[in-house]
Motif scaffolding. Structure first.
Motif, short mmCIF file in Angstrom:
data_model
loop_
_atom_site.label_atom_id
_atom_site.label_comp_id
_atom_site.label_asym_id
_atom_site.label_seq_id
_atom_site.Cartn_x
_atom_site.Cartn_y
_atom_site.Cartn_z
N LEU A 1 8.99 10.70 -44.51
CA LEU A 1 8.27 10.85 -43.25
C LEU A 1 9.27 10.78 -42.11
CD1 LEU A 1 5.32 8.41 -44.02
CD2 LEU A 1 5.32 10.89 -44.29
N GLU B 1 9.40 10.68 -37.98
CA GLU B 1 8.68 10.58 -36.71
C GLU B 1 9.52 11.18 -35.59
OE1 GLU B 1 7.81 6.50 -38.79
OE2 GLU B 1 9.53 7.83 -38.49
N SER C 1 4.81 12.67 -33.37
CA SER C 1 4.59 13.52 -34.54
C SER C 1 5.19 12.86 -35.77
CB SER C 1 5.23 14.90 -34.34
OG SER C 1 4.67 15.57 -33.26
N CYS C 2 4.58 13.10 -36.90
CA CYS C 2 5.09 12.59 -38.18
C CYS C 2 5.03 13.75 -39.15
CB CYS C 2 4.24 11.43 -38.65
SG CYS C 2 4.63 10.88 -40.33
N TRP D 1 -0.56 5.10 -38.19
CA TRP D 1 0.52 4.72 -37.28
C TRP D 1 0.47 3.22 -37.09
CZ3 TRP D 1 4.32 7.84 -35.46
CH2 TRP D 1 4.12 9.23 -35.56
N THR E 1 1.48 17.22 -41.35
CA THR E 1 1.84 16.55 -40.11
C THR E 1 0.69 15.71 -39.59
OG1 THR E 1 3.36 18.35 -39.55
CG2 THR E 1 2.69 16.89 -37.75
N TYR F 1 5.76 3.43 -36.23
CA TYR F 1 6.04 3.89 -37.59
C TYR F 1 4.85 4.68 -38.13
CZ TYR F 1 9.71 0.33 -37.56
OH TYR F 1 10.81 -0.43 -37.26
N CYS F 2 5.18 5.75 -38.81
CA CYS F 2 4.18 6.53 -39.52
C CYS F 2 4.13 6.05 -40.96
CB CYS F 2 4.56 8.01 -39.46
SG CYS F 2 3.52 9.10 -40.44
N TRP G 1 6.84 5.03 -45.73
CA TRP G 1 7.09 4.71 -44.32
C TRP G 1 8.15 5.63 -43.74
CZ3 TRP G 1 4.15 1.22 -41.73
CH2 TRP G 1 3.40 0.33 -42.50
N GLY G 2 8.00 5.93 -42.48
CA GLY G 2 9.05 6.62 -41.75
C GLY G 2 10.04 5.63 -41.18
N THR H 1 10.04 5.44 -34.42
CA THR H 1 10.48 6.05 -33.17
C THR H 1 10.15 5.10 -32.03
OG1 THR H 1 10.37 8.05 -31.79
CG2 THR H 1 8.31 7.35 -32.82
#
Length: 114
Positions: A3, A5, A20-21, A35, A76, A93-94, A104-105, A108
């Motif tokens: 992922l 972000e 955005s993710c 999120w 997305t 975090y996404c 997990w991303g 950002t």
């Protein structure tokens, strides 16, 4: 699933940002996309979640200001954030929630100045 972000940044109070993710694989099979955010010295908290069926959940602190959406065809998820407040400052975090694992991303940063 990876992922990524994007969309974070510095904004004045009252402003808007759209996060955005982008997922590296299909998110169609994920039970939910979400999120989270984590401010310095605080735990990571759920901000918004959208289930595969489209139902949504929002933390009380963001209800009426944030909107989560997903496009399975584009893999997305977005988080539209309006009327931002200084207390929204955090790393966002996404996450992609599968049946047995959550991805997990990298996060950002969102900074809201007063």
């Amino acid at each position: 699933v990876q992922l990524v972000e994007s969309g974070g940044g510095l904004v004045q109070a009252g402003g808007s940002l759209k996060l955005s993710c982008a997922a590296s694989e299909s998110i169609f099979s994920m039970t939910a996309m979400a999120w989270y955010r984590q401010a310095p010295g605080k735990q990571r908290d759920l901000v918004a979640r959208i289930r595969s069926g489209g139902s949504t959940y929002y933390a009380d602190s963001v209800k009426g200001r944030f909107t989560i959406s997903r496009d399975n065809a584009k893999n997305t998820v977005w988080l539209q954030m309006n009327t931002l407040k200084p207390e929204d400052t955090a790393v966002y975090y996404c996450s992609a929630e599968g049946y047995t694992i959550t991805y997990w991303g990298q996060g950002t940063q969102v900074t809201v100045s007063s």
